[in-house]
Scaffold this motif. Structure first.
Motif, mmCIF file in Angstrom:
data_model
loop_
_atom_site.group_PDB
_atom_site.id
_atom_site.type_symbol
_atom_site.label_atom_id
_atom_site.label_comp_id
_atom_site.label_asym_id
_atom_site.label_seq_id
_atom_site.Cartn_x
_atom_site.Cartn_y
_atom_site.Cartn_z
ATOM 1 N N LEU A 303 -53.777 -29.984 -24.812
ATOM 2 C CA LEU A 303 -53.659 -29.192 -26.038
ATOM 3 C C LEU A 303 -53.549 -27.715 -25.660
ATOM 4 O O LEU A 303 -54.466 -27.150 -25.059
ATOM 5 N N TRP A 304 -52.418 -27.118 -26.004
ATOM 6 C CA TRP A 304 -52.150 -25.717 -25.678
ATOM 7 C C TRP A 304 -52.236 -24.842 -26.912
ATOM 8 O O TRP A 304 -51.826 -25.241 -28.007
ATOM 9 N N MET A 305 -52.792 -23.645 -26.735
ATOM 10 C CA MET A 305 -52.747 -22.598 -27.752
ATOM 11 C C MET A 305 -51.802 -21.509 -27.244
ATOM 12 O O MET A 305 -52.041 -20.932 -26.165
ATOM 13 N N ILE A 306 -50.769 -21.242 -27.999
ATOM 14 C CA ILE A 306 -49.710 -20.325 -27.557
ATOM 15 C C ILE A 306 -49.689 -19.104 -28.480
ATOM 16 O O ILE A 306 -49.490 -19.234 -29.693
ATOM 17 N N ASP A 307 -49.922 -17.935 -27.907
ATOM 18 C CA ASP A 307 -49.836 -16.688 -28.665
ATOM 19 C C ASP A 307 -48.376 -16.235 -28.629
ATOM 20 O O ASP A 307 -47.892 -15.735 -27.610
ATOM 21 N N THR A 308 -47.675 -16.420 -29.734
ATOM 22 C CA THR A 308 -46.238 -16.133 -29.761
ATOM 23 C C THR A 308 -45.943 -14.637 -29.790
ATOM 24 O O THR A 308 -44.824 -14.222 -29.471
ATOM 25 N N ALA A 309 -46.932 -13.819 -30.176
ATOM 26 C CA ALA A 309 -46.730 -12.365 -30.178
ATOM 27 C C ALA A 309 -46.847 -11.792 -28.768
ATOM 28 O O ALA A 309 -46.105 -10.885 -28.382
ATOM 29 N N LYS A 310 -47.781 -12.362 -27.990
ATOM 30 C CA LYS A 310 -48.010 -11.872 -26.633
ATOM 31 C C LYS A 310 -47.292 -12.692 -25.565
ATOM 32 O O LYS A 310 -47.339 -12.341 -24.379
ATOM 33 N N SER A 311 -46.676 -13.807 -26.011
ATOM 34 C CA SER A 311 -45.985 -14.709 -25.071
ATOM 35 C C SER A 311 -46.924 -15.223 -23.981
ATOM 36 O O SER A 311 -46.579 -15.275 -22.798
ATOM 37 N N THR A 312 -48.132 -15.581 -24.406
ATOM 38 C CA THR A 312 -49.106 -16.160 -23.476
ATOM 39 C C THR A 312 -49.536 -17.539 -23.977
ATOM 40 O O THR A 312 -49.390 -17.855 -25.163
ATOM 41 N N SER A 313 -50.051 -18.366 -23.079
ATOM 42 C CA SER A 313 -50.513 -19.703 -23.463
ATOM 43 C C SER A 313 -51.822 -20.018 -22.765
ATOM 44 O O SER A 313 -52.092 -19.521 -21.667
ATOM 45 N N LYS A 314 -52.622 -20.864 -23.404
ATOM 46 C CA LYS A 314 -53.905 -21.243 -22.834
ATOM 47 C C LYS A 314 -54.134 -22.739 -23.044
ATOM 48 O O LYS A 314 -54.006 -23.245 -24.155
ATOM 49 N N LEU A 315 -54.462 -23.422 -21.972
ATOM 50 C CA LEU A 315 -54.806 -24.838 -22.053
ATOM 51 C C LEU A 315 -56.255 -24.945 -22.503
ATOM 52 O O LEU A 315 -57.162 -24.572 -21.767
ATOM 53 N N VAL A 316 -56.492 -25.449 -23.713
ATOM 54 C CA VAL A 316 -57.853 -25.463 -24.253
ATOM 55 C C VAL A 316 -58.510 -26.840 -24.171
ATOM 56 O O VAL A 316 -59.733 -26.951 -24.251
ATOM 57 N N LEU A 317 -57.717 -27.887 -24.037
ATOM 58 C CA LEU A 317 -58.290 -29.229 -23.980
ATOM 59 C C LEU A 317 -57.370 -30.126 -23.162
ATOM 60 O O LEU A 317 -56.151 -30.116 -23.360
ATOM 61 N N ALA A 318 -57.954 -30.875 -22.239
ATOM 62 C CA ALA A 318 -57.178 -31.806 -21.418
ATOM 63 C C ALA A 318 -57.878 -33.158 -21.439
ATOM 64 O O ALA A 318 -58.970 -33.298 -20.886
ATOM 65 N N ASP A 357 -61.386 -21.973 -28.209
ATOM 66 C CA ASP A 357 -61.072 -21.927 -26.782
ATOM 67 C C ASP A 357 -61.274 -23.278 -26.094
ATOM 68 O O ASP A 357 -61.152 -23.386 -24.866
ATOM 69 N N GLY A 358 -61.609 -24.320 -26.887
ATOM 70 C CA GLY A 358 -61.732 -25.648 -26.319
ATOM 71 C C GLY A 358 -63.094 -26.008 -25.780
ATOM 72 O O GLY A 358 -63.245 -27.005 -25.069
ATOM 73 N N GLU A 359 -64.126 -25.214 -26.088
ATOM 74 C CA GLU A 359 -65.484 -25.559 -25.669
ATOM 75 C C GLU A 359 -66.096 -26.507 -26.700
ATOM 76 O O GLU A 359 -66.032 -26.254 -27.899
ATOM 77 N N LEU A 360 -66.703 -27.593 -26.219
ATOM 78 C CA LEU A 360 -67.283 -28.576 -27.125
ATOM 79 C C LEU A 360 -68.501 -28.011 -27.836
ATOM 80 O O LEU A 360 -69.447 -27.561 -27.191
ATOM 81 N N ILE A 361 -68.468 -28.007 -29.155
ATOM 82 C CA ILE A 361 -69.630 -27.593 -29.958
ATOM 83 C C ILE A 361 -70.541 -28.787 -30.155
ATOM 84 O O ILE A 361 -71.738 -28.726 -29.877
#
Length: 743
Positions: A303-318, A357-361
């Protein structure tokens, strides 16, 4: 005179009543709508949380209306729109609202493409001005309002378009779309069929960006089907269909910015070789897009979160799994962009809450049972609403639980199958309940307690109609087979005599994660089983290993060997049932459709000392012939697992056929191709095995249209009588007599 008339009337009424209670279910009754259930079509909760809308159709006038009802009183408040008031439209058969409910998209015509996809004619109705405008002169796909309702995006001829509803101007966003080559924003065949979605584009929260998946089908092999029609020459339907081990579409993620009028490709910070983009959803942040990437084996889901304004991506869950990871539609973003997710990672499907950010609550639900549907989250009360099988795997109930996992409540009280549609503010829910003994009933319930408020619509007339026929109870139980307690139902003749012996006819589907033994009201096949019970058969269904709702281990035991354990379970179940004193073990048959046809073929061949006959409708005969996403999810590729593919494919076991076999297929089946049956036929012929078969011209995987279903079920019923019924026994005795006379 008067007295005699009264006696005559009473006699007539008694005769009528007795006759009515002994009506036999005919095949014509099953397919002419006699047992049709009434429902609530296109139910939608209005934003105010106090009202809901449904689509009503006046069959006599052939007009349609969207009517608004009050939750509290259930009374009709108003008609929002009626096709009789719209110039140029006779009726519409579906609708969808813009987010603010100021505009409605009306579907007036529709042409099927594949199972879920259609080409349609659409109109936009403005609830404020009462104005009506046509979306496009073309038949288009998946029209979707922008969040503010000012625009509609849609697909046409493999490209994306946006129409501005104020100016009436239409803008083409992509230009490289081409049949059997490039598709923008609409899924290809295999994604549609196996990932269960067609619209592969999504508006962001501000309505100024559209993200979409692009499919490059260029290297995907083509499949063609003859379409015989009624003309002098047949035509061909040619489409891209990736069979197991073959090349898939190359997918890429793209963004169209309506403000800057720019089109860009989105890439994530990971190099993928052969992959799927299985889901696409914007978060509540207008710049942040979520995308779910899977490897080809489907045992890794990112599961990726992609910031389209900054053109960055973060893998939050695998997520990873030894077998495969299920893809769902349950991802839900809360106001703070934390999200709700469902997963089988603890062995059963449950609900989890993660930070953005993908941290389990926390894990919200837990137990040796499955969550089967996720309905939504009420921000005000911090409550999640869902459906599960906690009350037994053949039942479904609606539950609520706090986001922290506390204060779980069972909201539905009656055993059977319950499903819910919640009001926008989660004050109420409309529950649909049915069981094996009661047809669908729609009730209004309180969401806090589950308390029944009122019945909205029932099918009491249908229940009474069914009571006029001779029917048998569907008996639920379990059967101990190969070390497992398997769910089973059985239908016996109404005049069942335990001292007699009856032929047994078994039904199953058996596909991974499926379920046929469920406490719900009759489907059309159930009326057929009642018809067969009237004719003196016992009908049974067993959900073997590999089926669903009993945990991941039970479901995934068939991994890499589809058709091994499932067939073993059906054969062993048939042996156990055949040992019962009231079942004739020499007259046991089995049937199934699609995966079930694959199974029934295998059961007859491999269990040739148990099954006397089998019917296979639209069967897979070798997994080498089926598509990549479904087949490789359970089998990997044929290059990696050749023995798994070939060892359990019925096409390779035709030499074992001893009993009677009926093979049926539609020539226009784009899903399980007629190729499967043709190759099976050739194998049977070369093995010098006699069998019967039927091909329905131009019919798809569902084999329906006009009298087709009646013809199909008549053919199957006649085959059952010929191979399992008492007529077969009488015929055999006649042959014995003839041979003795000749002797």
């Amino acid at each position: 005179m008067k007295f005699s008339r009264i006696i005559a009337v009473i006699g007539f009424l008694v005769t009528t009543l007795v006759t009515a209670q002994n009506k036999q279910i005919s095949l014509e009754d099953i397919w002419n709508g006699t047992f049709r259930t009434e429902g609530m079509q296109a139910l939608h909760s209005m934003n105010n949380g106090k009202q809901y809308s449904v689509l009503n159709f006046d069959r006599s006038a052939r007009t349609a209306s969207i009517d608004i009802y009050d939750y509290k009183t259930l009374k009709k408040v108003k008609t929002l729109v009626n096709s009789s008031d719209l110039e140029g439209i006779q009726a519409f058969f579906d609708y969808s609202f813009s987010k603010d409910e100021s505009k409605i998209l009306l579907t007036t015509q529709s042409q099927p493409v594949f199972r879920r996809s259609t080409l349609g004619e659409y109109y936009i109705y403005d609830t404020n001005t009462k104005g009506l405008s046509k979306l496009s002169e073309n038949l288009v796909q998946e029209p979707t309002f922008s969040p503010d309702g000012s625009k509609v995006a849609y697909g046409f001829q493999n490209n994306l378009y946006v129409k501005d509803l104020s100016s009436g101007e239409t803008k083409q966003l992509t230009f490289d779309g081409k049949k059997n080559s490039i598709i923008n924003g609409i899924t290809d065949w295999v994604y549609e069929e196996e990932f269960s979605f067609v619209r592969a584009f999504d508006w962001n929260a501000d309505g100024d960006k559209i993200a979409f998946i692009r499919f490059d089908e260029t290297e995907v092999p083509e499949f063609s089907m003859d379409v015989f029609g009624s003309g002098l020459y047949q035509t061909q339907q040619v489409f891209k269909y990736p069979k197991a081990g073959e090349k898939n579409s190359k997918v890429s993620l793209h963004l169209y910015d309506l403000k800057s009028d720019t089109l860009t490709e989105i890439k994530v910070d990971k190099s993928y070789d052969d992959f799927y983009i299985a889901r696409l959803n914007w978060t509540n942040d207008a710049d942040v897009l979520s995308a779910q990437y899977m490897n080809r084996h489907q045992n890794e889901l990112d599961l990726w979160m992609i910031d389209t304004a900054k053109s960055t991506s973060k893998l939050v869950l695998a997520e990873t799994d030894k077998a495969y990871v299920d893809v769902t539609f349950n991802l839900t973003f809360l106001k703070d962009n934390s999200f709700i997710w469902t997963s089988e990672k603890n062995g059963y499907n449950h609900i989890y809450h993660y930070t953005k950010d993908g941290e389990l609550i926390n894990q919200v639900t837990d137990g040796d049972w499955e969550v089967t549907n996720y309905y939504g989250f009420d921000e005000d009360s911090k409550t999640i609403f869902y459906q599960s099988v906690e009350n037994g795997s053949i039942n479904r109930d609606v539950y609520s639980v706090k986001l922290n996992g506390k204060n779980k409540k069972r909201l539905t009280k009656r055993d059977g199958t319950n499903s819910a549609s919640f009001s926008a503010d989660f004050t109420y829910f409309i529950n649909t309940h049915s069981s094996a003994t009661s047809p669908q009933e729609y009730t209004l319930n309180d969401s806090k307690s589950g308390k029944l408020i009122k019945s909205i619509k029932d099918n009491d007339k249908l229940a009474q109609k069914v009571n006029d026929y001779v029917t048998s109870k569907k008996e639920f139980s379990t059967i101990s087979v190969n070390g497992n307690e398997l769910n089973m139902w059985m239908i016996k003749p109404a005049d069942f005599d335990p001292n007699k012996k009856y032929p047994l006819f078994m039904y199953q589907y058996s596909g991974p994660g499926s379920q046929q033994v469920a406490n719900r009201w009759n489907g059309t096949n159930d009326y057929w089983y009642q018809h067969l019970a009237q004719e003196g058969y016992i009908v049974a269904c067993v959900d073997g290993r590999g089926t669903g709702l009993k945990g991941a281990a039970f479901k995934k035991v068939t991994q890499n060997e589809l058709g091994k354990y499932e067939v073993e379970d059906q054969i062993e179940a048939a042996k156990k049932l055949g040992a019962l004193p009231y079942i004739d073990e020499s007259r046991i048959g089995i049937w199934g459709w699609s995966y079930g046809g694959f199974m029934s073929s295998n059961a007859l061949f491999k269990g040739n000392d148990v099954f006397k006959m089998a019917i296979a409708v639209a069967p897979v005969t070798s997994w080498r012939f089926y598509d990549t996403i479904y087949t490789e999810r359970y089998m990997t590729t044929p290059q990696e697992n050749p023995s798994g593919y070939d060892g359990n494919s019925p096409i390779n076991h035709v030499d074992k056929l001893k009993g009677d076999f009926l093979l049926i297929h539609g020539s226009g089946d784009d899903n399980v191709h007629l190729q499967n049956t043709m190759r099976m036929v050739e194998a049977l012929v070369q093995a010098n095995k006699q069998f019967e078969w039927m091909v329905y011209p131009d019919k798809n995987h569902g084999i329906y249209g006009g009298n087709t279903r009646l013809h199909l079920y008549t053919k199957m019923t006649d085959f059952i009588h010929k191979t399992l019924g008492d007529k077969r026994v009488k015929s055999d005795k006649k042959e014995e007599v003839k041979s003795k006379i000749k002797g």
